[in-house]
Design a protein around this motif. Structure first.
Motif, short mmCIF file in Angstrom:
data_model
loop_
_atom_site.label_atom_id
_atom_site.label_comp_id
_atom_site.label_asym_id
_atom_site.label_seq_id
_atom_site.Cartn_x
_atom_site.Cartn_y
_atom_site.Cartn_z
N GLY A 189 0.98 -1.09 -0.23
CA GLY A 189 -0.08 0.01 -0.08
C GLY A 189 0.94 1.05 -0.09
N LEU A 190 0.11 2.49 -0.03
CA LEU A 190 0.72 3.88 0.08
C LEU A 190 1.13 4.09 1.42
CD1 LEU A 190 1.54 5.66 -2.07
CD2 LEU A 190 -0.90 6.55 -1.86
N HIS A 191 2.22 4.29 1.89
CA HIS A 191 2.64 4.80 3.13
C HIS A 191 3.34 6.31 3.00
CE1 HIS A 191 2.67 0.77 4.54
NE2 HIS A 191 2.93 0.33 3.35
N GLU A 192 3.00 7.29 4.00
CA GLU A 192 3.52 8.26 4.01
C GLU A 192 4.81 8.54 5.19
OE1 GLU A 192 1.62 11.32 2.87
OE2 GLU A 192 0.47 9.85 1.90
N LYS A 193 5.67 9.26 4.89
CA LYS A 193 7.00 9.43 5.52
C LYS A 193 7.42 8.23 6.09
CE LYS A 193 6.34 14.09 7.31
NZ LYS A 193 6.15 14.75 8.32
N VAL A 194 8.51 7.61 5.30
CA VAL A 194 9.32 6.45 5.46
C VAL A 194 10.45 6.57 5.63
CG1 VAL A 194 9.41 3.98 4.73
CG2 VAL A 194 7.27 4.93 4.77
N TYR A 223 11.34 8.97 2.48
CA TYR A 223 10.40 9.04 1.51
C TYR A 223 9.19 9.85 2.22
CZ TYR A 223 13.29 5.79 -1.20
OH TYR A 223 13.87 4.89 -1.88
N SER A 224 8.63 10.99 1.19
CA SER A 224 7.54 11.55 1.78
C SER A 224 6.02 10.69 1.55
CB SER A 224 7.43 12.96 1.10
OG SER A 224 7.47 12.71 -0.17
N ARG A 225 6.38 9.67 0.50
CA ARG A 225 5.38 8.78 0.26
C ARG A 225 6.02 7.55 -0.57
NH1 ARG A 225 0.68 12.00 -2.56
NH2 ARG A 225 -0.61 11.99 -0.71
N ILE A 226 5.70 6.46 0.08
CA ILE A 226 6.26 5.49 -1.02
C ILE A 226 5.18 4.21 -1.07
CG2 ILE A 226 6.93 4.16 1.30
CD1 ILE A 226 9.62 3.39 -0.09
N LEU A 227 5.29 3.59 -2.06
CA LEU A 227 4.27 2.46 -2.35
C LEU A 227 4.94 1.06 -2.41
CD1 LEU A 227 1.37 1.86 -3.72
CD2 LEU A 227 2.42 1.97 -5.85
N PHE A 228 4.26 0.26 -1.90
CA PHE A 228 4.63 -1.33 -2.04
C PHE A 228 3.46 -1.93 -2.34
CE2 PHE A 228 8.04 0.19 1.37
CZ PHE A 228 8.99 -0.70 0.95
N THR A 229 3.88 -3.14 -3.22
CA THR A 229 3.05 -3.88 -3.59
C THR A 229 3.10 -5.28 -2.61
OG1 THR A 229 4.32 -5.19 -5.34
CG2 THR A 229 2.92 -3.28 -5.64
N GLU A 230 2.64 -6.21 -3.10
CA GLU A 230 2.87 -7.64 -2.05
C GLU A 230 4.29 -7.91 -2.40
OE1 GLU A 230 0.32 -9.74 -0.56
OE2 GLU A 230 -1.16 -8.07 -0.99
N VAL A 271 1.50 -1.80 -15.42
CA VAL A 271 0.55 -1.00 -14.84
C VAL A 271 -0.36 -1.65 -13.68
CG1 VAL A 271 0.68 0.69 -16.46
CG2 VAL A 271 -1.38 -0.98 -16.55
N LEU A 272 -1.05 -2.62 -14.00
CA LEU A 272 -2.08 -3.38 -12.99
C LEU A 272 -1.16 -3.76 -11.59
CD1 LEU A 272 -4.08 -5.59 -15.04
CD2 LEU A 272 -4.99 -3.50 -13.49
N ARG A 273 0.20 -4.00 -11.93
CA ARG A 273 0.84 -4.27 -10.47
C ARG A 273 0.86 -2.91 -9.60
NH1 ARG A 273 3.06 -8.57 -12.71
NH2 ARG A 273 4.53 -7.47 -14.03
N ILE A 274 0.57 -2.03 -9.99
CA ILE A 274 0.48 -0.79 -9.31
C ILE A 274 -1.07 -0.66 -9.00
CG2 ILE A 274 0.91 1.89 -9.05
CD1 ILE A 274 3.44 0.08 -9.50
N LEU A 275 -1.96 -0.40 -9.99
CA LEU A 275 -3.10 0.04 -10.09
C LEU A 275 -4.10 -0.87 -9.01
CD1 LEU A 275 -3.74 1.64 -13.40
CD2 LEU A 275 -3.75 2.89 -11.29
#
Length: 778
Positions: A413-418, A596-603, A753-757
């Motif tokens: 998911g999307l995390h703030e301040k990491v 990171y002010s914002r960071i996105l992880f998938t599984e 793109v689906l990996r992200i979306l």
DNA sequence: TTTAGGCACGATAAAATACTACT
DNA sequence: AGTAGTATTTTATCGTGCCT
């Protein structure tokens, strides 16, 4: 006379009496130093319990007519005391003969250092250092080939001084083949370009006798300039061989060395140009993972050298160009620009090569050609001899895998301040702290008490606390060297030549220190001991686990972690507390690397994308950064990530993808963006499945194109039925209309793109089914 | 002439299962 | 109902290139 010489290249004269030749620069002049007094040697390793003197006599018996010295010595092998007989001889050929004669003597377990050439032994025993200033007592003798020649009376070892100016020459050739790869038995060289301090020059073949003139012009140019360093791109694998063979066919000898002869094949698949350093900058490009396409332009761009944007010219396209006047001019300009760039690249890269050479003890022209493992081997050998450890032979050993670093499942998911916390040089520091080294591993039971040993958690392995092992000494030396360099850098202006050279030195030191852990686990290493690598990895896992437990105790939420890094939700005080705890309790340094002010992880592990406070986007492990995905898919993913991380709406990202897909289907995307690049990693026959790039390569080979391991093959997937490998087309042979757009939508763009979306609950159908007004215009 | 292991992920190949036509 | 042949789905392996 006492003189300073800068060692450019070293070899041994063949035949007759053994003479070490030191190709050097003295007072700015290329000069030859001859040392006839050096005696190459080898060691006989004795079995336990045999009487050394008895063996010595037996050896003496068989070496009556050879001029050898024999001496019994005590030394250490993997840290264990061993009895050796040191055999030296005025010449290496009789020494090798003797070696094979005595191998059957009972009581001799093996031979050591017999696989090291005399010229390398000369360096190994600390006579002098390559790519460095050394001091010597010399006597001037008669000139050879216009070069000043000196006999070496005594060598006093290296001194630290900036390198002298070296004369550089860069070259490239153009050979022409109507079909298939250029073949030196068939296809002529039509042009040759050179570049040096005076600019670029082109030698062009005209008419029947043209090629011979080109080659002669080249030889004359080399003789006239008399360069210390010759650089090319792919020259070890292609150009030298081609030039030599073409010259021979024309009844010429490619005379470019300082002895007036042909270059010859030498160690590590490189060509030796006697008296000069022959450097293939392709080797440098191969060393830099950031460079994805290993081309001259790629290397130039990486080094920040100004270069005009040029299309890639595949070998297949050359004849096509050549047929037209404009194309011909283009090709000639192309190789001129190649030479110009190579000259500029060499200027930038040389200080690093020089430092790597003097640090590892390998001559400048070998060090780049040698793989990392051999550089480490070379460095360790010199250091080992200094502490009385005898270098083992290289030998084949069975491969035994072991567990490596710890990787956490990320919180998707999307995390703030990491915040990202990295251990600095984790493996080297652990190896130092626990004295993990091939010569300190305790093999027998009960030999060493527990109080004198470090036990590695999670394993049975123990290492002696004292004395410091080979790896520990080397790592400490390297760390110390780095500290010294940093200290000296503080005292001098940042932009100065000296500062630049120091930075290159630091880089070389760092590269070597970081390679040692991997080297320890490489079965080809002289000092391969699996337990060493395994212990470092086990300690690494234990260390990061402890750090993470403490982080949670402190109240830091852990988002992700890999080997020596921990991602936590940022809290200034708690992070500071953790850093302090690691310093105090683990005696290691962990650094706040970035936030990171914002960071996105998938599984998935090893994949994420984050936004830094300066607005830049980090994309790690995602398809965007992978060279084996089509440009169109990478672009689609990058745009998606950018929109989402920069705070855009999911809707915007979805619309953007839908627009892209429409463009693909409408044929608005250029062919270039559909090309998929894959590297050939083995000979074509060895592949077990019919992969697209392999099938394409096989078809090319049928038509006479030579493909080598390491070559990148670009293909597109064309419309039609059947497997992908049946529809893969080599991209220079494809046209826009061939592209199977649906394949690229379904198998490239959508997965990327689906990996992200998907983590934003967007479904595949939402991207493919046209709906919503913004799309109707397409 | 190859520094390590851990990991994702598409394509192919093999194995397992479902389906079809026929006796 | 049984079976041989074929189509489809599932699983395993190969191959590449990334991360630390």
């Amino acid at each position: 006379m006492r003189a300073r010489f800068w060692l450019l290249d070293i070899d041994q004269s063949e035949g007759g009496s053994q003479v070490i030749r030191l190709w050097s620069i003295i007072n700015g002049e290329p000069s030859i130093l001859l040392d006839g007094k050096f005696r190459p040697s080898l060691y006989l390793l004795l079995e336990d319990g045999v009487d050394p003197l008895q063996i010595l006599e037996a050896v003496q018996e068989r070496s009556k007519d050879v001029d050898v010295n024999l001496k019994v010595e005590d030394s250490k092998l993997f840290g264990k005391m061993v009895k050796l007989i040191h055999v030296d001889c005025s010449c290496s050929t009789p020494l090798q003969e003797l070696a094979s004669n005595i191998s059957r003597i009972k009581g001799i377990r093996g031979q050591l250092l017999d696989d090291v050439r005399p010229s390398m032994q000369y360096i190994l025993y600390g006579r002098c250092s390559p790519s460095s200033w050394n001091e010597a007592e010399l006597t001037r003798v008669e000139d050879i080939g216009g070069y000043k020649v000196y006999m070496v009376e005594e060598v006093y070892g290296p001194r630290e001084d900036p390198q002298p100016p070296l004369k550089l020459l860069a070259f490239d050739i153009l050979s022409l083949s109507e079909t298939g790869s250029p073949n030196p038995d068939r296809d002529p060289i039509v042009a040759l370009s050179v570049a040096d301090g005076d600019g670029v020059k082109l030698f062009e073949a005209e008419g029947e006798r043209g090629e011979a003139l080109v080659i002669k012009d080249f030889m004359e140019y080399v003789a006239g300039l008399d360069p210390d360093v010759i650089v090319g791109f792919n020259s070890n694998r292609f150009h030298w061989n081609y030039l030599i063979r073409r010259a021979r066919r024309l009844g010429l000898t490619l005379s470019v060395t300082r002895m007036g002869g042909e270059p010859h094949q030498s160690l590590y698949g490189h060509f030796s140009v006697t008296g000069r350093a022959n450097i293939d900058l392709r080797d440098l490009a191969e060393d830099i993972p950031e460079i994805k396409l290993k081309t001259i332009d790629g290397l130039a761009r990486f080094l920040g050298i100004e270069a005009v944007e040029r299309p890639i010219v595949e070998a297949m396209e050359v004849p096509e160009y050549w047929r037209e006047t404009r194309g011909r001019e283009f090709l000639l300009e192309y190789i001129e620009e190649n030479a110009r760039l190579l000259y500029a690249i060499a200027g930038e890269a040389l200080p690093f090569i020089v430092q790597l050479s003097s640090l590892t003890g390998m001559p400048m022209d070998q060090v780049l050609a040698a793989a990392v493992g051999f550089r480490v081997d070379s460095y360790l050998m010199r250091e080992a001899l200094r502490i009385g450890e005898i270098p083992p032979r290289r030998e084949e050993r069975p491969y035994q895998p072991y567990r490596g670093g710890l990787v956490l499942n990320p919180k998707p998911g999307l995390h703030e301040k990491v915040a990202v916390l990295d251990f600095t040089s984790m493996y080297p520091n652990l190896m130092i702290a626990y004295n993990i080294s091939p010569d300190t591993l305790i093999v027998g039971e009960g030999e060493v008490g527990d109080e004198d040993a470090h036990t590695i958690p999670g394993t049975e392995y123990r290492f002696r606390k004292e004395p410091p092992g080979l790896y520990k000494r080397c790592l400490l030396n390297l760390l110390e060297a780095r500290r010294n360099i940093k200290e000296r850098l503080r005292g001098i202006p940042p932009g100065s030549v000296e500062a630049k050279i120091l930075k290159e030195r630091e880089h070389a030191v760092k590269v070597l220190a970081n390679a040692l852990y991997g080297y320890a686990g490489w079965t080809g290493a002289r000092w391969y001991v699996r337990e060493v690598a395994e212990s470092a990895a086990a300690l690494g896992r234990a260390t990061i686990r402890r750090a993470m437990e403490e982080a949670e105790k402190i109240g830091l939420e852990i988002i992700y972690g890999d080997t020596d890094s921990i991602f936590v939700r940022y809290d200034k005080n708690k992070v500071a507390e953790l850093i302090e705890w690691v310093r105090r309790e683990l005696d290691l340094e962990i650094k706040l690397e970035k936030i990171y002010s914002r960071i996105l992880f998938t599984e998935a592990k090893k994949k994420y994308a984050g936004l830094l406070s300066d607005g830049s986007l980090d994309m790690v492990g995602m398809e965007v950064v992978r060279g084996d995905w089509a440009e169109i898919a990478r672009r689609a993913q990058e745009e998606t990530l950018k929109i989402l991380l920069e705070g855009g709406e999911v809707r915007d990202a979805v619309d953007n993808v839908r627009r892209l897909i429409s463009e693909i289907r409408a044929g608005k995307i250029p062919l270039r963006e559909f090309v998929i690049w894959k590297t050939l990693t083995r000979p074509l026959e060895e592949y077990k499945v019919r992969a697209p790039h392999v099938e394409v390569s096989k078809r090319l080979k049928e038509k006479g194109w030579r493909l080598e391991i390491g070559d990148k093959v670009g293909y597109i997937v064309a419309k039609g039925d059947g497997k992908i490998y049946e529809r893969a087309v080599y991209y220079p042979e494809a046209s826009e209309g061939d592209v199977d757009h649906e394949y690229y939508v379904e198998n490239q763009v959508l997965p990327a793109v689906l990996r992200i979306l998907e983590s934003f609950n967007v479904k595949r159908e939402a991207l493919t089914m046209p709906k919503g007004s913004t799309l109707l215009e397409f």
